[in-house]
Design an enzyme around this catalytic site. Structure first.
Site, short mmCIF file in Angstrom:
data_model
loop_
_atom_site.label_atom_id
_atom_site.label_comp_id
_atom_site.label_asym_id
_atom_site.label_seq_id
_atom_site.Cartn_x
_atom_site.Cartn_y
_atom_site.Cartn_z
N GLY A 138 6.10 60.14 80.91
CA GLY A 138 6.12 58.94 81.74
C GLY A 138 5.00 58.90 82.75
O GLY A 138 5.19 58.50 83.90
N ARG A 165 -9.53 41.61 62.16
CA ARG A 165 -10.64 42.51 62.46
C ARG A 165 -11.37 42.08 63.72
O ARG A 165 -11.92 42.92 64.45
CB ARG A 165 -11.61 42.56 61.27
CG ARG A 165 -11.02 43.20 60.03
CD ARG A 165 -11.92 43.00 58.83
NE ARG A 165 -12.08 41.58 58.50
CZ ARG A 165 -12.80 41.14 57.47
NH1 ARG A 165 -13.42 41.99 56.68
NH2 ARG A 165 -12.88 39.83 57.24
N ASP A 186 6.95 63.21 69.50
CA ASP A 186 7.38 62.91 70.86
C ASP A 186 8.87 62.53 70.85
O ASP A 186 9.29 61.66 70.08
CB ASP A 186 6.54 61.75 71.41
CG ASP A 186 6.77 61.48 72.88
OD1 ASP A 186 7.13 62.42 73.61
OD2 ASP A 186 6.58 60.32 73.30
N SER A 204 1.97 57.23 82.60
CA SER A 204 1.02 56.12 82.61
C SER A 204 0.88 55.58 84.03
O SER A 204 1.83 55.61 84.82
CB SER A 204 1.47 54.99 81.67
OG SER A 204 1.18 55.30 80.33
N ASN A 219 1.58 62.95 79.19
CA ASN A 219 1.83 61.93 78.17
C ASN A 219 1.42 60.55 78.67
O ASN A 219 1.76 60.16 79.79
CB ASN A 219 3.31 61.90 77.81
CG ASN A 219 3.74 63.10 76.99
OD1 ASN A 219 3.03 64.10 76.90
ND2 ASN A 219 4.90 63.00 76.39
#
Length: 309
Positions: free
Chosen positions: A212, A281, A82, A214, A254
């Site tokens: 961009g 964990r 990317d 999201s 993306n």
């Protein structure tokens, strides 16, 4: 099954009018969460690595983790660079096992962008690797990519056609109103669908890419803030617009910021609720599940890529 290129993925996506999710990865838990969601949803998937991720986790650790994901899941997976900023980083990734690279010359003058892209394309195609390029500039911040709103420019449709013809790039990232990071839109976010439709019509059967993209899911922002965060005024691209973009030739979308928010919200919540726990964990397990849930939602309800294998 070995790693694959995006060629067949994008052909099927274009014909089916959906998009493939390209998710940025930085560590094992993010990769595991994404792949478990892809397996559950029977969805194609692209795992992409930024320059920042390569510096953080190193090239070899990330490639081996992705190879493990291929072996463990049996899914067709693309490993993509990317925002490669120059020929050298693209070459290193091509030589190092990536099946797809992006050369981002969008900050350079048009002719220089063409020359940079053409050089990467020639090297990549000789080695069976596909190339994504970018024309137009998105506002916002993602790792080393920082563009002020005043410097953002939308993609010119006529230039897009010439650019693809002269460079022979395999896909093109365009600027139609999305933005990197948890962008603070002024007013209601809008995508320029008229521009997108024109570019798609002028480049028939050609895969377009949205960076961009999201959504900056409000629940994650609220949870981050509830447990000690200070994320104010964040707003991304509405999911219904991204779903619609898949109908107009956008084959790759993306997603990075939503991954970061999902993981961070989960870790913050766990550590506040379990202040005596210091076992990674324990707090990374629910974070991995948060990645899974968010990615499954994107594949099913936004990308429309579920059950497309």
């Amino acid at each position: 099954m070995p790693l694959v290129t995006s060629t067949e993925m994008f052909k099927k996506a274009y014909e089916g009018k959906y998009a493939v999710g390209a998710f940025n990865v930085n560590n094992m838990e993010i990769i595991q969460g994404i792949i478990s969601a892809a397996k559950q949803e029977e969805s194609p998937v692209i795992l992409q690595v930024s320059a920042g991720a390569r510096k953080y986790a190193s090239h070899i650790y990330l490639t081996k983790l992705v190879e493990a994901a291929v072996e463990d899941s049996g899914l067709p997976i693309v490993l993509h660079l990317d925002h490669g900023e120059d020929f050298d980083i693209c070459k290193a990734c091509i030589d190092g096992g990536f099946t797809s690279v992006m050369i981002d010359g969008s900050k350079h003058p048009y002719e220089e962008n063409i020359e940079m892209t053409r050089r990467v394309v020639e090297y990549a195609h000789e080695r069976g690797v596909v190339v994504e390029a970018e024309l137009g500039r998105l506002a916002g911040v993602e790792d080393a990519v920082k563009v002020n709103t005043k410097d953002a420019t939308y993609t010119d449709p006529d230039q897009a056609v010439e650019f693809v013809e002269r460079t022979r790039c395999d896909s093109l990232a365009i600027a139609i109103g999305t933005s990197h990071g948890a962008y603070k839109f002024k007013g209601k976010p809008e995508l320029d669908f008229a521009r997108l439709e024109k570019i798609s019509n002028m480049l028939p059967n050609y895969p377009l890419v949205l960076h961009g993209a999201s959504t900056v899911i409000p629940e994650f922002v609220a949870e981050c803030n509830q447990y000690g965060g200070k994320i104010d005024g964040a707003q991304g691209c509405p999911e219904d617009m991204l779903f619609k973009a898949g109908k107009y030739g956008v084959c790759k979308i993306n997603i990075d910021t939503d991954l970061r928010l999902a993981m961070t919200a989960s870790v913050r919540k766990y550590l506040v609720e379990h202040p005596g726990d210091f076992d990674p964990r324990q707090y990374l397990k629910p974070a991995r599940q948060a990645i899974h849930d968010m990615v499954a939602h994107k594949m099913r309800d936004v990308l429309n890529s579920s059950h497309r294998l």
